[in-house]
Scaffold this active site. Structure first.
Site, PDB file in Angstrom:
ATOM      1  N   TYR A 212     -15.347  -2.970   8.642  1.00 25.30           N
ATOM      2  CA  TYR A 212     -13.917  -2.633   8.565  1.00 25.30           C
ATOM      3  C   TYR A 212     -13.192  -3.105   9.828  1.00 25.30           C
ATOM      4  CZ  TYR A 212      -9.817   0.481   8.378  1.00 25.30           C
ATOM      5  OH  TYR A 212      -8.554   0.998   8.369  1.00 25.30           O
TER       6      TYR A 212
ATOM      7  N   HIS B 241     -12.575  11.048   5.147  1.00 23.79           N
ATOM      8  CA  HIS B 241     -12.661  11.266   6.596  1.00 23.79           C
ATOM      9  C   HIS B 241     -12.963  12.739   6.867  1.00 23.79           C
ATOM     10  CE1 HIS B 241     -10.420   7.394   6.704  1.00 23.79           C
ATOM     11  NE2 HIS B 241     -11.206   7.204   7.737  1.00 23.79           N
TER      12      HIS B 241
ATOM     13  N   SER C  66      -6.524   0.071  13.363  1.00 22.09           N
ATOM     14  CA  SER C  66      -7.218   1.357  13.466  1.00 22.09           C
ATOM     15  C   SER C  66      -7.863   1.433  14.846  1.00 22.09           C
ATOM     16  CB  SER C  66      -8.303   1.414  12.397  1.00 22.09           C
ATOM     17  OG  SER C  66      -9.244   2.416  12.714  1.00 22.09           O
ATOM     18  N   SER C  67      -8.057   2.652  15.359  1.00 24.63           N
ATOM     19  CA  SER C  67      -8.661   2.791  16.690  1.00 24.63           C
ATOM     20  C   SER C  67     -10.122   2.317  16.708  1.00 24.63           C
ATOM     21  CB  SER C  67      -8.575   4.241  17.172  1.00 24.63           C
ATOM     22  OG  SER C  67      -9.215   5.102  16.269  1.00 24.63           O
ATOM     23  N   CYS C  68     -10.737   2.133  15.513  1.00 25.71           N
ATOM     24  CA  CYS C  68     -12.142   1.700  15.512  1.00 25.71           C
ATOM     25  C   CYS C  68     -12.297   0.209  15.792  1.00 25.71           C
ATOM     26  CB  CYS C  68     -12.821   2.062  14.201  1.00 25.71           C
ATOM     27  SG  CYS C  68     -12.263   1.082  12.823  1.00 25.71           S
TER      28      CYS C  68
ATOM     29  N   GLY D 234       1.230   4.511   3.594  1.00 23.69           N
ATOM     30  CA  GLY D 234       2.364   3.880   2.922  1.00 23.69           C
ATOM     31  C   GLY D 234       3.349   4.912   2.379  1.00 23.69           C
TER      32      GLY D 234
ATOM     33  N   LYS E 188      -9.995  -5.783  10.313  1.00 22.07           N
ATOM     34  CA  LYS E 188      -8.738  -5.371  10.952  1.00 22.07           C
ATOM     35  C   LYS E 188      -8.445  -6.233  12.184  1.00 22.07           C
ATOM     36  CE  LYS E 188      -7.068  -2.196   8.349  1.00 22.07           C
ATOM     37  NZ  LYS E 188      -5.745  -2.396   7.728  1.00 22.07           N
TER      38      LYS E 188
ATOM     39  N   PRO F  27      -3.341   2.993  14.865  1.00 21.79           N
ATOM     40  CA  PRO F  27      -3.339   4.452  14.812  1.00 21.79           C
ATOM     41  C   PRO F  27      -4.715   5.051  15.097  1.00 21.79           C
ATOM     42  CG  PRO F  27      -2.963   3.510  12.624  1.00 21.79           C
ATOM     43  CD  PRO F  27      -3.299   2.383  13.552  1.00 21.79           C
ATOM     44  N   THR F  28      -4.706   6.230  15.662  1.00 24.08           N
ATOM     45  CA  THR F  28      -5.935   7.008  15.805  1.00 24.08           C
ATOM     46  C   THR F  28      -6.303   7.599  14.446  1.00 24.08           C
ATOM     47  OG1 THR F  28      -6.976   8.673  17.174  1.00 24.08           O
ATOM     48  CG2 THR F  28      -4.762   9.186  16.391  1.00 24.08           C
TER      49      THR F  28
ATOM     50  N   TRP G   5     -21.544  17.176   9.290  1.00 27.38           N
ATOM     51  CA  TRP G   5     -22.368  15.985   9.486  1.00 27.38           C
ATOM     52  C   TRP G   5     -22.513  15.723  10.990  1.00 27.38           C
ATOM     53  CZ3 TRP G   5     -19.526  12.023   5.825  1.00 27.38           C
ATOM     54  CH2 TRP G   5     -19.676  12.448   4.497  1.00 27.38           C
TER      55      TRP G   5
ATOM     56  N   GLY H  81       0.819  -1.221   0.000  1.00 30.44           N
ATOM     57  CA  GLY H  81       0.000   0.000   0.000  1.00 30.44           C
ATOM     58  C   GLY H  81       0.844   1.258   0.000  1.00 30.44           C
ATOM     59  N   HIS H  82       1.950   1.256  -0.730  1.00 27.25           N
ATOM     60  CA  HIS H  82       2.884   2.397  -0.642  1.00 27.25           C
ATOM     61  C   HIS H  82       2.358   3.664  -1.302  1.00 27.25           C
ATOM     62  CE1 HIS H  82       3.822   1.269  -4.768  1.00 27.25           C
ATOM     63  NE2 HIS H  82       4.417   2.444  -4.896  1.00 27.25           N
TER      64      HIS H  82
HETATM   65  O1  GFB Z   1     -13.589  11.028  10.019  1.00 24.53           O
HETATM   66  P1  GFB Z   1     -14.846  10.288  10.158  1.00 24.53           P
HETATM   67  O2  GFB Z   1     -15.567   9.943   8.907  1.00 24.53           O
HETATM   68  O3  GFB Z   1     -14.486   9.008  10.960  1.00 24.53           O
HETATM   69  O4  GFB Z   1     -15.903  11.155  11.029  1.00 24.53           O
HETATM   70  P2  GFB Z   1     -14.904   8.180  12.259  1.00 24.53           P
HETATM   71  C1  GFB Z   1     -15.567  11.695  12.287  1.00 24.53           C
HETATM   72  C2  GFB Z   1     -16.717  12.528  12.817  1.00 24.53           C
HETATM   73  O5  GFB Z   1     -16.808  13.736  12.039  1.00 24.53           O
HETATM   74  C3  GFB Z   1     -18.107  11.877  12.767  1.00 24.53           C
HETATM   75  C4  GFB Z   1     -18.164  13.970  11.667  1.00 24.53           C
HETATM   76  O6  GFB Z   1     -18.819  12.209  13.945  1.00 24.53           O
HETATM   77  C5  GFB Z   1     -18.738  12.551  11.546  1.00 24.53           C
HETATM   78  O7  GFB Z   1     -20.160  12.582  11.600  1.00 24.53           O
HETATM   79  N1  GFB Z   1     -18.195  14.769  10.437  1.00 24.53           N
HETATM   80  C6  GFB Z   1     -18.676  16.049  10.330  1.00 24.53           C
HETATM   81  C7  GFB Z   1     -17.771  14.408   9.217  1.00 24.53           C
HETATM   82  N2  GFB Z   1     -18.609  16.489   9.075  1.00 24.53           N
HETATM   83  C8  GFB Z   1     -18.028  15.483   8.355  1.00 24.53           C
HETATM   84  C9  GFB Z   1     -17.659  15.358   6.975  1.00 24.53           C
HETATM   85  O8  GFB Z   1     -17.853  16.250   6.161  1.00 24.53           O
HETATM   86  N3  GFB Z   1     -17.053  14.179   6.601  1.00 24.53           N
HETATM   87  C10 GFB Z   1     -16.832  13.170   7.490  1.00 24.53           C
HETATM   88  N4  GFB Z   1     -16.221  12.048   7.053  1.00 24.53           N
HETATM   89  N5  GFB Z   1     -17.191  13.254   8.789  1.00 24.53           N
HETATM   90  C11 GFB Z   1     -13.926   6.299  10.796  1.00 24.53           C
HETATM   91  C12 GFB Z   1     -14.273   4.873  10.524  1.00 24.53           C
HETATM   92  O9  GFB Z   1     -14.828   6.707  11.726  1.00 24.53           O
HETATM   93  O10 GFB Z   1     -12.646   6.445  11.355  1.00 24.53           O
HETATM   94  C13 GFB Z   1     -13.199   4.163   9.849  1.00 24.53           C
HETATM   95  O11 GFB Z   1     -15.501   4.830   9.826  1.00 24.53           O
HETATM   96  C14 GFB Z   1     -11.815   4.465  10.375  1.00 24.53           C
HETATM   97  O12 GFB Z   1     -13.465   2.800   9.958  1.00 24.53           O
HETATM   98  C15 GFB Z   1     -11.604   5.923  10.662  1.00 24.53           C
HETATM   99  O13 GFB Z   1     -11.567   3.724  11.523  1.00 24.53           O
HETATM  100  C16 GFB Z   1     -10.308   6.212  11.377  1.00 24.53           C
HETATM  101  O14 GFB Z   1     -13.883   8.456  13.297  1.00 24.53           O
HETATM  102  O15 GFB Z   1     -16.313   8.362  12.698  1.00 24.53           O
END
Ligand code: GFB
Length: 314
Positions: A139, A182, A110-112, A19, A143, A166-167, A205, A13-14
């Site tokens: 996911y 994310h 992953s921390s999840c 990566g 993991k 990782p967080t 969101w 995954g480089h």
């Molecule tokens: O980063 P994120 O998608 O990851 O969302 P998770 C983190 C928080 O940000 C959630 C809010 O509470 C989302 O509802 N949020 C607000 C948003 N606005 C936005 C936006 O525009 N985009 C996104 N993406 N979020 C992931 C896992 O969870 O974390 C994966 O689904 C992985 O499996 C990753 O482990 C590290 O922390 O919620």
């Protein structure tokens, strides 16, 4: 184990954010004999191709950073792809590494993977002590299977296979898709667009109340090298910065970095996900590692990289 300039290290995954940060960190240390394969050259879901690659190249060490990743919306929309692809790449790489005599493998989790209601900060011992967060269960299960494979191969066969947890990460090379990214890349994009369009408000969101911990990917890469240079690493080591903040506050910092001065609203019809997942990082601290890049500096640097490389185009 020391990382020599001629160590044959396969970085699975480089081309991904993690990566590519690992490649930068290894090259900065003078390690040049890296084994790198794009997805077109080696499909890690293809067990026959993976076995052939390991048999031909005989890597001495593997950093397994290949994964299908995405934000909360991508995870809940495509759970089948998240579980299938992540299980496949984990089992193919770990099993072929062992069959072909590779003694050292570092797997990225992953921390999840921790239970939704885990104690905070979350110690590594919280693994498998309770139900997972539903939005990323597929996911997380893949993991968990990968890191448990590493632990069992280590116990049964004596190979040094171990995992880093990782967080939430951010930094250069992230995915800026408007829906599937994310929160940091998603909000950098949305605030940038709002500023460009002269919009009065930006919508987050969820409620903005969940707390998250963020780590710059270059700090993660330094932590991974620390683990690889440790002769007897723990089976699992959490890697985080040690602090979290509510998404609402993160949005205010991002607005400031981008230069957006309008209103920040929330959309509670979108999922919040887990309320909190701050990692206990005592194991990494005991090895002498800690994060160096502050959130504000990291966000400024990441936004500059986005502008320079046209990340919001298309
Ligand atoms: O980063 P994120 O998608 O990851 O969302 P998770 C983190 C928080 O940000 C959630 C809010 O509470 C989302 O509802 N949020 C607000 C948003 N606005 C936005 C936006 O525009 N985009 C996104 N993406 N979020 C992931 C896992 O969870 O974390 C994966 O689904 C992985 O499996 C990753 O482990 C590290 O922390 O919620």
């Amino acid at each position: 184990m020391s990382l020599n300039s001629d160590s044959r290290i396969f970085i699975a995954g480089h081309r991904g954010m993690v990566g590519s940060a690992v490649v930068r960190a290894l090259r900065a240390k003078g390690v040049e004999a890296l084994l790198l394969r794009s997805r077109a050259e080696l499909d890690l879901c293809d067990s026959v191709a993976v076995e052939r690659f390991f048999a031909e190249e005989k890597p001495e060490m593997v950093i397994h950073s290949a994964a299908r990743v995405g934000g909360i919306h991508a995870n809940r929309t495509f759970p089948a792809e998240f579980i299938y692809e992540n299980l496949s790449v984990a089992q193919n790489v770990i099993h072929s590494a062992w069959r072909q005599g590779c003694q050292r493998l570092l797997f990225l989790g992953s921390s999840c993977i921790y239970p939704r209601e885990a104690p905070q900060p979350i110690p590594e011992t919280a693994l498998l002590t309770g139900p997972l967060e539903p939005t990323n269960e597929a996911y997380a299960l893949a993991k968990i299977a990968g890191l448990e494979m590493c632990r069992h191969y280590r116990n049964q066969y004596g190979v040094c296979y171990h995992s880093a947890m990782p967080t939430n990460l951010y930094g250069p090379g992230d995915n800026y898709h408007p829906d599937h990214s994310h929160v940091i890349p998603g909000l950098l994009r949305r605030f940038h667009q709002a500023k460009h369009d002269g919009a009065n408000s930006v919508v987050l969101w969820g409620t903005g109340r969940p707390r998250r911990e963020f780590l710059h990917v270059d700090d993660l890469a330094a932590g991974l090298l620390t683990l690889l240079e440790t002769e007897h690493p723990p089976d699992i080591a959490n890697i985080g910065c040690g602090e979290d903040l509510p998404i609402r506050e993160l949005a205010e910092v991002i607005a400031d970095v981008v230069g957006f001065t309008g209103e920040i609203k929330t959309d509670p019809s979108m999922p919040d996900g887990t309320p909190r997942k701050l990692l206990d990082i005592s194991r990494m601290r005991a090895l002498g590692w800690s994060a160096r890049i502050s959130l504000v500096d990291g966000l400024r640097q990441t936004y500059a990289e986005c502008l320079q490389n046209g990340r919001f185009e298309g």
